[in-house]
Every structure is written in structure tokens, then in C-alpha cells.
Design a protein around this motif. Sequence first.
Motif, short mmCIF file in Angstrom:
data_model
loop_
_atom_site.label_atom_id
_atom_site.label_comp_id
_atom_site.label_asym_id
_atom_site.label_seq_id
_atom_site.Cartn_x
_atom_site.Cartn_y
_atom_site.Cartn_z
N VAL A 1 58.71 31.60 -29.95
CA VAL A 1 58.37 31.41 -31.37
C VAL A 1 57.17 30.50 -31.54
O VAL A 1 56.88 30.04 -32.65
CB VAL A 1 59.58 30.88 -32.17
CG1 VAL A 1 60.71 31.89 -32.17
CG2 VAL A 1 60.05 29.52 -31.66
N GLY A 2 56.46 30.22 -30.43
CA GLY A 2 55.18 29.53 -30.54
C GLY A 2 55.19 28.05 -30.26
O GLY A 2 54.14 27.40 -30.37
N TRP A 3 56.34 27.48 -29.92
CA TRP A 3 56.36 26.07 -29.57
C TRP A 3 55.70 25.86 -28.21
O TRP A 3 55.74 26.73 -27.34
CB TRP A 3 57.79 25.55 -29.48
CG TRP A 3 58.43 25.23 -30.79
CD1 TRP A 3 58.61 26.06 -31.85
CD2 TRP A 3 59.02 23.98 -31.15
NE1 TRP A 3 59.27 25.41 -32.86
CE2 TRP A 3 59.54 24.13 -32.46
CE3 TRP A 3 59.17 22.76 -30.52
CZ2 TRP A 3 60.18 23.09 -33.13
CZ3 TRP A 3 59.82 21.72 -31.18
CH2 TRP A 3 60.31 21.88 -32.48
N ASN A 4 55.10 24.69 -28.00
CA ASN A 4 54.76 24.25 -26.65
C ASN A 4 56.03 23.76 -25.98
O ASN A 4 56.85 23.09 -26.62
CB ASN A 4 53.74 23.11 -26.70
CG ASN A 4 52.43 23.53 -27.34
OD1 ASN A 4 51.93 24.62 -27.08
ND2 ASN A 4 51.88 22.66 -28.18
N VAL A 5 56.19 24.08 -24.70
CA VAL A 5 57.43 23.76 -23.99
C VAL A 5 57.10 23.04 -22.69
O VAL A 5 56.30 23.52 -21.88
CB VAL A 5 58.23 25.04 -23.69
CG1 VAL A 5 59.50 24.69 -22.89
CG2 VAL A 5 58.59 25.77 -24.97
N VAL A 6 57.74 21.88 -22.48
CA VAL A 6 57.71 21.19 -21.20
C VAL A 6 59.08 21.45 -20.56
O VAL A 6 60.07 20.81 -20.92
CB VAL A 6 57.45 19.68 -21.36
CG1 VAL A 6 57.29 19.02 -19.99
CG2 VAL A 6 56.21 19.44 -22.22
N ALA A 7 59.14 22.44 -19.67
CA ALA A 7 60.39 22.85 -19.03
C ALA A 7 60.52 22.08 -17.73
O ALA A 7 59.78 22.33 -16.77
CB ALA A 7 60.38 24.36 -18.77
N ALA B 1 62.06 27.54 -10.60
CA ALA B 1 61.95 28.06 -11.96
C ALA B 1 62.01 29.57 -11.98
O ALA B 1 61.45 30.25 -11.10
CB ALA B 1 60.64 27.58 -12.58
N GLY B 2 62.71 30.13 -12.97
CA GLY B 2 62.78 31.57 -13.13
C GLY B 2 61.40 32.15 -13.37
O GLY B 2 60.53 31.51 -13.97
N PRO B 3 61.15 33.39 -12.90
CA PRO B 3 59.81 33.97 -13.01
C PRO B 3 59.30 34.10 -14.44
O PRO B 3 58.10 34.03 -14.68
CB PRO B 3 59.96 35.34 -12.34
CG PRO B 3 61.44 35.62 -12.35
CD PRO B 3 62.10 34.29 -12.25
N GLU B 4 60.22 34.27 -15.40
CA GLU B 4 59.78 34.46 -16.78
C GLU B 4 59.16 33.19 -17.35
O GLU B 4 58.30 33.25 -18.23
CB GLU B 4 60.93 34.93 -17.67
CG GLU B 4 60.46 35.45 -19.01
CD GLU B 4 61.56 36.06 -19.85
OE1 GLU B 4 61.26 36.43 -21.00
OE2 GLU B 4 62.70 36.17 -19.38
N LEU B 5 59.57 32.03 -16.84
CA LEU B 5 59.00 30.78 -17.35
C LEU B 5 57.50 30.70 -17.09
O LEU B 5 56.75 30.13 -17.87
CB LEU B 5 59.70 29.58 -16.72
CG LEU B 5 61.16 29.32 -17.11
CD1 LEU B 5 61.69 28.11 -16.37
CD2 LEU B 5 61.31 29.14 -18.61
N VAL C 1 66.89 28.28 -23.51
CA VAL C 1 66.35 27.60 -24.69
C VAL C 1 64.85 27.37 -24.54
O VAL C 1 64.10 27.41 -25.53
CB VAL C 1 67.12 26.29 -24.97
CG1 VAL C 1 66.69 25.16 -24.06
CG2 VAL C 1 66.95 25.87 -26.43
N ALA C 2 64.36 27.17 -23.30
CA ALA C 2 62.92 27.05 -23.09
C ALA C 2 62.21 28.33 -23.53
O ALA C 2 61.17 28.29 -24.20
CB ALA C 2 62.63 26.75 -21.62
#
Length: 278
Positions: free
Chosen positions: A24-30, A38-42, A17-18
Amino acid sequence: MKTVLITGASSGFGEAVALRFAKVGWNVVATMRDPSAAGPELGSWPNLLATRLDVQDRQTIASAIEEGIQRFGGIDVVVNNAGYGLFGIFEGVSREAIHAQFDVNVFGAMDVVRAILPHFRSKGSGMIVNVSSGAGAIGFPMASIYSASKFALEGWSEGLSYELDSIGIKVKIVEPGGATRTNFMQRTGAESGRQQPIEDYAPFLRSIGTLYEGMGSSADPDAVEKVAAAIFTAATDGSNQLRYSPTDDIQPILNARRSSSEQAYRSLTLGIFTPKAA
């Protein structure tokens, strides 16, 4: 641009979900207990901040929220995704393990919400999405403590939704099904493996174990993406819908729980969970 804070985002539903919000352009605090996991894609998204938040440590909750506000100017949505399942015969589960289950699945979510509410109230808006489970509507054998924690999460979320709606803040519940292939099961297995075996339950355990193995082998391979999509929809659809149940595996028994008589529901579940004669 809006900002979402997600707990338990190192893998599984949280990571999916992160990435969905980030794409889609949201800022994300994962957030996660160990950001090094953390997964490399993050790490490939400039609009995504991966930081530490342990729902059992209120100082890390406050720090992660403050860091997100400082980085992005505010937080609009909180997704309480962090959690794990404690499975086993109730009598074999220690009191300490039961407390830990509620500390993560219930009190941790409550502490995150308590910490974000002053910020939401100052804005006059906000969204809380609490990730529950099919076990939040149905009591499963070998999962009585996990079910109890998710029943508590759902009851609190529903009652809270009326309180917060009066000040412009929304609450949603997402109920994933029971058989999903995520790292959720790693902690589940570790916690459950510490229990004391009781021989009297052995025939029942063998029967239920066979049933659950069958459920696991037929897990929906797209469940993680379906749940991530449901969390995103819950956060953005602008509706007053409270519950979202995105995976097909849990639908028949959820429908029976909510749409049929108690007698019909009980007959269905006894047929599923009663040990069969050898």
C-alpha cells in the motif's frame, strides 16, 4: 510516505505484515536475525529494506533503526513481532531457558522501544504495535513461561500507553490465537526439546498433548493474513483501542476471561484442561 520497522520479519506474521505495508506504499524496514533467510518476495519491493536486527543484541537494534532513518528519512511505526514460545512442564525447564524466553519476548521488545523513543519524541508522534498472544491474557498448561512473558509484555504495554500518550505516541497490542501455522513453531520445538522429562507428569502430558494436537489440526488457514491485517489496522486506524484479537480460535476463552465471573471462567478452563479419566 510513512515508514514502518518490523522485527522478526523473515517469515510468518512479520513477513506478511511487511508485505501488507509495502503493497500500500509504505516504506518498510523488515528486520530479522539473519537477512539471508528473508523470503524472496521481500526482495522484490523497492520501498522495502531487509536488514539485521537481533532483539538480544542492542547494537543491531540501534544500527537497524539508524539505517532505516537514513534510508527513508524517519520511522513512524514500530511493530515488535519477534518472539517464540517455550512450552513444557515448568519443573523441567531450565533457569537459563526461562531467562532466554523473557530476553526475547519482553526485554527485546523493551530495548527496541527504548531505542526508538528519542526519534519518536523528536517528531512528536509515533506508533508502537506489540504482538502478544492469547497466552498474554490466559495461562495455558505447558506454556506457563510463555504466558508469563506475554502477560509481562501486555502489562508493560498498557502502562506504557498512558505515559506515551501524553507526548503523542501511541501503543497497541495484537493478540493472535494459539493455533497458527507459522515458522514460530520451529524455534518453539527446538527450545522445548531441550527439557528434562519428569515421569510423574506423563499422564497429564499425554492428555494435554492430545488436546493441543486437536487444536493444531483445526488451525485457521487464514490466521497469518488475519493477524497481519490486524497489525496494519492497529497501526493506521487512528483509534484509542488498545487490544486487537483477530483470530476466532481464541475468542470464546478470551471472552470468558474478560466478560464472565472468575468462577465461570475457572469452571470453563478446568473443563478444557483437566485430564480426562482413561
